[in-house]
Design a protein around this motif. Structure first.
Motif: not given
Lengths: 392, 392
Positions: B63-65, B1, B44-46, A210-211, A317
């Motif tokens: 994140r995420p990987v 992505m 959504v990603f970090s 998860s992000p 992760q």
């Protein structure tokens, strides 16, 4: 604004902040975030609090109508404040602290203009440190939250029906929480983490990265919120990790329990026992003065010794912490992470959550909320810690 | 992505932003908020997105990987970005836009240092204007959300049991929503508004003033979240206003329906009809080019003409708007308020919510989500609009 009986409680909070303001040479603190308004007044309102380094806080309210009390002023905009402060003889601060880490750049600029002759500094660190140490009243709120949180968790095995998905089980737990008075809302400091109600992770979904910076991940139901349950059908051999919010009082407890559908792999039960052993070791080690980083290192060492290092705090992760402070928000100080500088002190409250993700089975482990006492810890979330079979 | 098939969709969004960047003399936009990361990548990603004024967006992921694609780079910190941009021949911006109104002061300062040779400007206005006009794909997401939202609302009368409180009814609606795939989360721009799942307002609790800038208030269950249901026992003669989130797709629809326990006062039915008349008049008036403020003024005039001015949008405390844009967040542009400068254009989506609070009865009125078409509006939340008796 608040009952007279609550004044000693909030005044105690003001005083602790004021000591820090004084020792840092600051003359006042300007508060605009809901969480800190709640912390300094005991309620959420739309407006601002000005806390001078000496004397009582001043409350500037936009909404709701109908609040009254000492130093409560209704305003339309923050630009109205300087004249009101002058009117009650409060001098403008030479050095002002703002919530730099939580308010937007736009807000910051606006307040800096309102206090145009003040030197502005970052007050976020001081607020975070103060809120990390709970008052007796706050501890009572956390205990109350923990009790109801545990009550809900005790009902979980009976909420299960064969053929359920992880979402369906989550929904029944959400319902049980809300019917016991959960406010539902999940307050998280910062903007980068998001979650609804909590997470139920079944089987290999626990290994979906998860992000977000939570201990565990999960694919989620949609790319707009990629965390938690993903619609997995609960099936034999799966672990089901329940980590749902316990926000019954404005103060959140954090708690995880693991359930099984049928029997799990031996590796899963073994890893769960290692997590429980980590909790025992942590409990034996904690007292004021212990470094939060030590608790993380303890767990990492134990995971490696058990040959479970690659599954510790995730597998595809891995999260880089094993616990975090809780209170009004879910991610307060202290942080139990390898590079944390936090030192435990009496009154701190933290969630401790050693967990493993076992491929083919899912997540196992434990999470409880603990208060640091004068010589150890008090557990606030009391409920069976073994892996309980669902539907039994 | 993202899937290749999604590239034309996100590229369309980049292009609209890039035209605005170019016309304002900016060379790039740096995105770090979850909502705008979702808008510009579809997930959504970090991490961060850098959108140059020309060419494709660059994705910097923490994140995420496991994300891959053109111009996707894994980083540990934003300070890693300049070297990566240089490596693919993207020049550093002379003028850079940041999300000044939504990122914290601390973040802003950090990014300004990463782009130390850039002049930094506020990009929030441009993002808000771009997101206000939905693409065809976004409209399809909003339609899908609206359909499921309406499905849930159709079940409400049957969810009622005599002796229920407003909280208990809310919980059953929350459950019905989640079982139909609601993500639950309620995204609100800014930090000052908070709510869980939505609100159910019964009887005079609708007149309890709240700190938040929602159309209606409610006392709430706790001083830490003073909005919405307060535990009122649903009793004969009360109106029950249901305004629960419809966030099934990452795009939220907004929708309110009113129910009754037994029969309501004549004044309540009359006010409800006035709200429906406002909706008819609004529907006849909307087309691209109409000022959002005109729609508010229309409603205020109609409320006054009907002798209901003092109950319009609240009674003890009145909201200063009658509608608001919706999309990824619940409070997007346009704003239907007296001083709004927003002009409607094709593709805008807004919630229109003329409501009244009738003392002794509760709240009545209507809310639907509308998309502006080339010559009028399309209603996205289709469901009976009369005051339906509960339990029938």
């Amino acid at each position: 604004m608040f009952e007279t009986s609550f004044l000693p409680e909030v005044r105690g909070r003001w005083n602790r902040l004021q000591q820090k303001l004084q020792s840092e040479g600051a003359d006042g603190l300007w508060i605009s975030s809901n969480v800190n308004i709640y912390y300094l007044s005991g309620r959420v309102f739309s407006g601002y609090i000005y806390l001078p380094a000496e004397g009582d806080a001043c409350f500037f309210v936009r909404r709701p109508v109908g609040l009254a009390g000492d130093r409560v002023f209704y305003i339309r905009k923050p630009e109205d404040v300087p004249a009101l402060l002058a009117g009650i003889g409060v001098t403008m601060p030479r050095v002002l602290m703002l919530e730099s880490d939580s308010i937007s750049y736009g807000e910051y600029q606006r307040y800096a203009k309102v206090f145009a002759n003040s030197e502005v500094r970052n007050g976020s660190v001081l607020l975070r440190a103060t809120r990390a140490v709970k008052t007796d009243y706050e501890l009572s709120q956390l205990r109350a939250s923990g009790e109801r949180h545990a009550e809900v968790y005790r009902t979980i095995p009976a909420l299960y029906r064969p053929g359920m998905t992880d979402l369906e089980l989550s929904v029944e737990i959400e319902r049980a929480s809300r019917l016991r008075g959960s406010l539902g809302i999940f307050r998280i400091a910062g903007q980068s983490m998001e979650i609804f109600a909590g997470s139920v992770l079944a089987g290999d979904n626990a290994d979906a990265p998860s992000p977000y910076d939570f201990a565990m991940g999960g694919g989620g139901l949609d790319r707009s919120l990629p965390v938690g349950c993903d619609g997995t059908l609960l099936s034999s051999g799966m672990s089901v990790m329940v980590d749902m919010g316990g926000n019954f009082t404005g103060y959140m407890t954090d708690m995880t329990r693991v359930f099984s559908v049928g029997h799990l792999s031996d590796e899963a039960y073994r890893a769960h026992e290692v997590a429980l052993a980590m909790q025992r070791e942590m409990t034996a080690m904690v007292r004021p003065g212990v470094a939060a980083a030590e608790l993380y290192n303890l767990c990492l060492d134990m995971a490696k010794s058990a040959g479970l290092g690659e599954y510790f705090m995730g597998h595809r992760q891995q999260a880089g912490f094993v616990g975090h402070g809780v209170g009004i928000e879910i991610n307060e100080a202290p942080v139990l992470a390898p590079r944390s500088k936090d030192i435990l002190s009496e009154g701190m409250v933290f969630a401790f959550e050693p967990k493993f993700v076992i491929p083919g089975t899912g997540a196992v482990g434990i999470e409880n909320t603990f208060a640091v006492t004068s010589d150890g810890v008090e557990k606030l979330t009391l409920c069976d810690e073994s892996i309980l079979p669902l539907g039994v």
